[in-house]
Design a protein around this motif. Structure first.
Motif, PDB file in Angstrom:
ATOM      1  N   ALA A   5       0.835  -1.201   0.000  1.00 18.79           N
ATOM      2  CA  ALA A   5       0.000   0.000   0.000  1.00 18.79           C
ATOM      3  C   ALA A   5       0.865   1.244   0.000  1.00 18.79           C
ATOM      4  O   ALA A   5       1.957   1.259   0.571  1.00 18.79           O
ATOM      5  CB  ALA A   5      -0.917   0.004   1.220  1.00 18.79           C
ATOM      6  N   SER A   6       0.362   2.286  -0.633  1.00 18.42           N
ATOM      7  CA  SER A   6       1.080   3.556  -0.666  1.00 18.42           C
ATOM      8  C   SER A   6       0.092   4.689  -0.885  1.00 18.42           C
ATOM      9  O   SER A   6      -1.086   4.450  -1.156  1.00 18.42           O
ATOM     10  CB  SER A   6       2.128   3.543  -1.789  1.00 18.42           C
ATOM     11  OG  SER A   6       1.502   3.385  -3.046  1.00 18.42           O
ATOM     12  N   GLY A   7       0.595   5.914  -0.757  1.00 13.17           N
ATOM     13  CA  GLY A   7      -0.236   7.068  -1.061  1.00 13.17           C
ATOM     14  C   GLY A   7      -0.706   7.854   0.140  1.00 13.17           C
ATOM     15  O   GLY A   7      -1.372   8.881  -0.012  1.00 13.17           O
ATOM     16  N   GLY A   8      -0.394   7.389   1.337  1.00  9.97           N
ATOM     17  CA  GLY A   8      -0.811   8.126   2.513  1.00  9.97           C
ATOM     18  C   GLY A   8      -0.062   9.444   2.635  1.00  9.97           C
ATOM     19  O   GLY A   8       0.891   9.717   1.902  1.00  9.97           O
ATOM     20  N   GLY A   9      -0.503  10.257   3.561  1.00  5.74           N
ATOM     21  CA  GLY A   9       0.144  11.540   3.776  1.00  5.74           C
ATOM     22  C   GLY A   9      -0.654  12.387   4.730  1.00  5.74           C
ATOM     23  O   GLY A   9      -1.561  11.894   5.406  1.00  5.74           O
ATOM     24  N   SER A  10      -0.303  13.669   4.783  1.00  7.83           N
ATOM     25  CA  SER A  10      -0.972  14.617   5.669  1.00  7.83           C
ATOM     26  C   SER A  10      -1.691  15.661   4.833  1.00  7.83           C
ATOM     27  O   SER A  10      -1.082  16.253   3.929  1.00  7.83           O
ATOM     28  CB  SER A  10       0.053  15.289   6.579  1.00  7.83           C
ATOM     29  OG  SER A  10       0.679  14.350   7.428  1.00  7.83           O
ATOM     30  N   GLY A  15      -9.528  18.048   2.208  1.00  8.99           N
ATOM     31  CA  GLY A  15      -8.613  17.666   1.149  1.00  8.99           C
ATOM     32  C   GLY A  15      -8.849  16.251   0.655  1.00  8.99           C
ATOM     33  O   GLY A  15      -9.771  15.556   1.078  1.00  8.99           O
ATOM     34  N   SER A  16      -7.970  15.835  -0.244  1.00  9.15           N
ATOM     35  CA  SER A  16      -8.104  14.522  -0.876  1.00  9.15           C
ATOM     36  C   SER A  16      -6.766  13.784  -0.887  1.00  9.15           C
ATOM     37  O   SER A  16      -5.697  14.404  -0.891  1.00  9.15           O
ATOM     38  CB  SER A  16      -8.576  14.675  -2.328  1.00  9.15           C
ATOM     39  OG  SER A  16      -9.854  15.270  -2.401  1.00  9.15           O
ATOM     40  N   LEU A  78      -8.012   3.695  -3.565  1.00  6.56           N
ATOM     41  CA  LEU A  78      -9.013   4.271  -2.686  1.00  6.56           C
ATOM     42  C   LEU A  78      -8.889   5.781  -2.807  1.00  6.56           C
ATOM     43  O   LEU A  78      -7.939   6.372  -2.294  1.00  6.56           O
ATOM     44  CB  LEU A  78      -8.820   3.829  -1.240  1.00  6.56           C
ATOM     45  CG  LEU A  78      -9.860   4.356  -0.267  1.00  6.56           C
ATOM     46  CD1 LEU A  78     -11.253   3.828  -0.613  1.00  6.56           C
ATOM     47  CD2 LEU A  78      -9.509   3.973   1.172  1.00  6.56           C
ATOM     48  N   GLN A  79      -9.821   6.373  -3.526  1.00  8.98           N
ATOM     49  CA  GLN A  79      -9.870   7.812  -3.653  1.00  8.98           C
ATOM     50  C   GLN A  79     -10.642   8.372  -2.470  1.00  8.98           C
ATOM     51  O   GLN A  79     -11.797   8.010  -2.261  1.00  8.98           O
ATOM     52  CB  GLN A  79     -10.548   8.221  -4.965  1.00  8.98           C
ATOM     53  CG  GLN A  79     -10.710   9.708  -5.155  1.00  8.98           C
ATOM     54  CD  GLN A  79      -9.387  10.433  -5.314  1.00  8.98           C
ATOM     55  OE1 GLN A  79      -8.488   9.939  -5.998  1.00  8.98           O
ATOM     56  NE2 GLN A  79      -9.251  11.581  -4.687  1.00  8.98           N
ATOM     57  N   MET A  80     -10.004   9.227  -1.713  1.00 11.50           N
ATOM     58  CA  MET A  80     -10.612   9.770  -0.498  1.00 11.50           C
ATOM     59  C   MET A  80     -10.763  11.278  -0.655  1.00 11.50           C
ATOM     60  O   MET A  80      -9.765  11.991  -0.770  1.00 11.50           O
ATOM     61  CB  MET A  80      -9.742   9.442   0.716  1.00 11.50           C
ATOM     62  CG  MET A  80      -9.439   7.951   0.863  1.00 11.50           C
ATOM     63  SD  MET A  80      -8.544   7.556   2.376  1.00 11.50           S
ATOM     64  CE  MET A  80      -6.997   8.403   2.062  1.00 11.50           C
ATOM     65  N   VAL A 114      -5.278  13.736   8.858  1.00 14.98           N
ATOM     66  CA  VAL A 114      -6.102  14.854   8.423  1.00 14.98           C
ATOM     67  C   VAL A 114      -6.170  15.860   9.561  1.00 14.98           C
ATOM     68  O   VAL A 114      -6.627  15.544  10.657  1.00 14.98           O
ATOM     69  CB  VAL A 114      -7.515  14.406   8.032  1.00 14.98           C
ATOM     70  CG1 VAL A 114      -8.313  15.586   7.478  1.00 14.98           C
ATOM     71  CG2 VAL A 114      -7.455  13.265   7.025  1.00 14.98           C
ATOM     72  N   SER A 115      -5.721  17.055   9.296  1.00 16.57           N
ATOM     73  CA  SER A 115      -5.711  18.094  10.321  1.00 16.57           C
ATOM     74  C   SER A 115      -6.887  19.049  10.123  1.00 16.57           C
ATOM     75  O   SER A 115      -7.335  19.294   8.996  1.00 16.57           O
ATOM     76  CB  SER A 115      -4.395  18.870  10.284  1.00 16.57           C
ATOM     77  OG  SER A 115      -4.210  19.448   9.001  1.00 16.57           O
TER      78      SER A 115
END
Length: 116
Positions: A5-10, A15-16, A78-80, A114-115
């Motif tokens: 899995a990849s693509g995480g972040g802040s 946001g998306s 997974l588009q968030m 998510v902040s």
């Protein structure tokens, strides 16, 4: 079966992000692919599953998250969108046989923060 899995972040609220999960299988169309998440101090929870027959979502993400897959790339996405602080968690992709109710294969997880 190995899942990456990849693509995480802040991101800020609203946001998306798009997560990806690459599976080391002949074809992901033979599996039910799922996304789960685990927030600090909470149990892991179901987010979505996608298979040849359809897609299901947890109520908490309906209308905001969208699962999809590219069979030729053995990848699920997974588009968030419209992210909320309560979406903060480690997100895991998983796979199971359509004949089983248990996800036997898990990726390593990717952090989504998510902040507000």
């Amino acid at each position: 079966v190995q899942l990456q899995a990849s693509g995480g972040g802040s991101v800020q609220a609203g946001g998306s992000l798009r997560l990806s999960c690459v599976a080391s299988v002949r074809t992901i169309s033979s599996y039910v692919m799922g996304w789960f998440r685990q927030a600090p101090g909470k149990e892991r929870e179901f987010v979505t599953s996608i298979w040849s027959g359809g897609i299901t979502y947890a109520d908490s993400v309906k209308g905001r998250f969208r699962a999809s897959r590219a069979n030729a790339r053995n990848t699920v996405y997974l588009q968030m969108d419209s992210l909320k602080p309560e979406d903060t968690a480690v997100y895991y992709c998983a796979a199971r046989s359509p004949q089983s109710n248990t996800y036997n294969y898990w990726g390593q997880g990717t952090q989504v923060t998510v902040s507000s």
